[in-house]
Scaffold this motif. Structure first.
Motif, PDB file in Angstrom:
ATOM      1  N   VAL A 184       0.839  -1.206   0.000  1.00 54.99           N
ATOM      2  CA  VAL A 184       0.000   0.000   0.000  1.00 54.99           C
ATOM      3  C   VAL A 184       0.875   1.257   0.000  1.00 54.99           C
ATOM      4  N   ALA A 185       2.080   1.127   0.565  1.00 54.32           N
ATOM      5  CA  ALA A 185       2.931   2.308   0.772  1.00 54.32           C
ATOM      6  C   ALA A 185       3.353   2.961  -0.531  1.00 54.32           C
ATOM      7  N   ARG A 186       3.470   4.279  -0.463  1.00 48.38           N
ATOM      8  CA  ARG A 186       3.909   5.043  -1.626  1.00 48.38           C
ATOM      9  C   ARG A 186       5.436   4.936  -1.782  1.00 48.38           C
ATOM     10  N   MET A 246      -4.466   1.553   6.542  1.00 38.79           N
ATOM     11  CA  MET A 246      -3.506   1.136   5.510  1.00 38.79           C
ATOM     12  C   MET A 246      -3.298  -0.387   5.556  1.00 38.79           C
ATOM     13  N   GLU A 276      -3.831  -3.356   2.937  1.00 37.69           N
ATOM     14  CA  GLU A 276      -2.746  -4.302   2.642  1.00 37.69           C
ATOM     15  C   GLU A 276      -3.300  -5.733   2.541  1.00 37.69           C
ATOM     16  N   SER A 318       0.317   6.500   0.895  1.00 37.38           N
ATOM     17  CA  SER A 318      -0.086   5.424  -0.002  1.00 37.38           C
ATOM     18  C   SER A 318      -0.189   5.895  -1.451  1.00 37.38           C
TER      19      SER A 318
END
Ligand code: PEP
Ligand code: MN
Length: 355
Positions: free
Chosen positions: A72-74, A218, A222, A262
């Protein structure tokens, strides 16, 4: 992950931590300072076991560097995700307006609303078939009949439709009729539902739980991506607060943060976020300023007769005004720009001279 050892950690304790870091699949990088030693665990390995090292003798604390929600992380990505729902792109250049009743109540109510919001400029239709209600005596939704009506209204207006799936048993049925599945706020941490919906090929709108932290939100997303569904849109809908004047605390700081953390698109729902129709226009503008990729609002042909969420539902005419105010350039230009307060600083000489 950085593992900071205690000042009085023994050589044996440090060696144990280094060995354990290696065993878990990470590369240990050791820095020996004057007072304490730190061990950085670099790469990817068995993170949950690594976290347990906080209980090892001589360890002071663990400082995470990477987010635990890797998919999910940017972090490490160059582009944001665009989710396509029946041809409507969420997360691209344009702001997506999603509108419709809280609950599908009848054919007339749904079709009247669907046509009105389409004519006003909405790009997607919403409507609840299975309703998560606080009391079992409140209207629970028309179920399958509502799903059929939603499909028909969507086909007739050309607006893709999003509707909530309440339980694992309904996933296939809802996916058969809807273009996008909504996981409601109350189900954000229903892990069996998340795992089941992850297996479904429809895009998903994941609402933030009423008391969920941004990190929990978040991590719920995920679950969906890790389970196989990459087409996830987040939705901020307000969190619990102490103030009964608004139904929820519409948390635009968290919306902005979610977009920073995200790569997923984020939608704002000022209807549930405030519970008040009078606050929807101003909070929609605020949400767009905070970076929202779209706005989802409830619209009912006659809110005073709505079977759910009447007080926060716009009349079709009010929705048309909202769209006009948000997107018509002439109106936007007509709105005065904010003025900065004059800087009142004057030198001592100016102050003696007076105005
Ligand atoms: C809804 O969208 O009608 C709804 C029930 O939303 P939430 O899950 O945010 O309460
Ligand atoms: Mn509602």
């Amino acid at each position: 992950m950085i593992i900071s050892m205690m000042e009085n950690a023994t050589e044996e304790q440090i060696a144990h931590v280094i060995a354990r870091v290696e065993e878990l699949g990470y590369k240990p990088q050791v820095t020996r300072g004057e007072e304490k030693t730190i061990v950085a665990a670099v790469g990817t390995g068995r993170r949950d076991e690594l976290e347990a090292l906080s209980a090892a003798p001589g360890v002071e604390r663990l400082i995470p560097i990477a987010h635990p929600f890797k998919l999910v992380a940017r972090q490490g990505r160059t582009a944001r995700t665009v989710v396509s729902v029946g041809g409507v792109r969420i997360g691209g250049e344009d702001i997506v307006m999603i509108a419709g009743p809280c609950s599908v109540e009848s054919r007339d109510q749904l079709f009247q609303t669907a046509h009105a919001v389409r004519d006003a400029g909405a790009s997607m239709l919403r409507g609840g078939a299975y309703k998560p209600r606080t009391s079992p005596y409140e209207f629970q939704g028309l179920g399958l009949d509502a799903l059929k009506l939603l499909r028909e209204a969507s086909d007739e207006t050309g607006l893709p439709v999003v509707t909530e799936v309440l339980g694992t048993d309904d996933v296939d049925l809802v996916a058969e009729y809807a273009d996008m599945l909504q996981i409601g706020a109350r189900n954000m941490q229903n892990f069996s539902l998340l795992r089941r919906v992850a297996k479904c090929s429809r895009p998903v709108m994941l609402k933030r739980g009423p008391s969920a932290t941004v990190k929990e939100w978040m991590l719920a997303a995920e679950y969906l991506i890790a389970g196989g569904n990459p087409n996830i849109v987040l939705c901020e809908r307000g969190v619990k607060s102490w103030d009964p004047e608004t139904r929820n605390l519409f948390d635009l700081a968290s919306l902005a943060l979610a977009r920073q953390l995200s790569h997923l698109p984020v939608i704002a729902d000022p209807s549930h976020g405030t519970g008040r129709r009078d606050l929807i226009p101003v909070m929609s503008r605020a949400a767009i300023a905070a970076g929202a990729d779209g706005i989802m609002v409830e619209v009912h042909p006659c809110p005073e007769r709505a079977l759910s969420d009447g007080p926060q539902s716009l009349e079709p005419q009010q929705f048309a005004e909202l769209v006009r105010d948000l997107f018509t350039p002439a109106r936007k230009l007509a709105a005065p720009l904010p003025r900065i307060a004059p800087n009142s600083y004057r030198t001592a000489a100016e102050r003696t001279l007076g105005d």
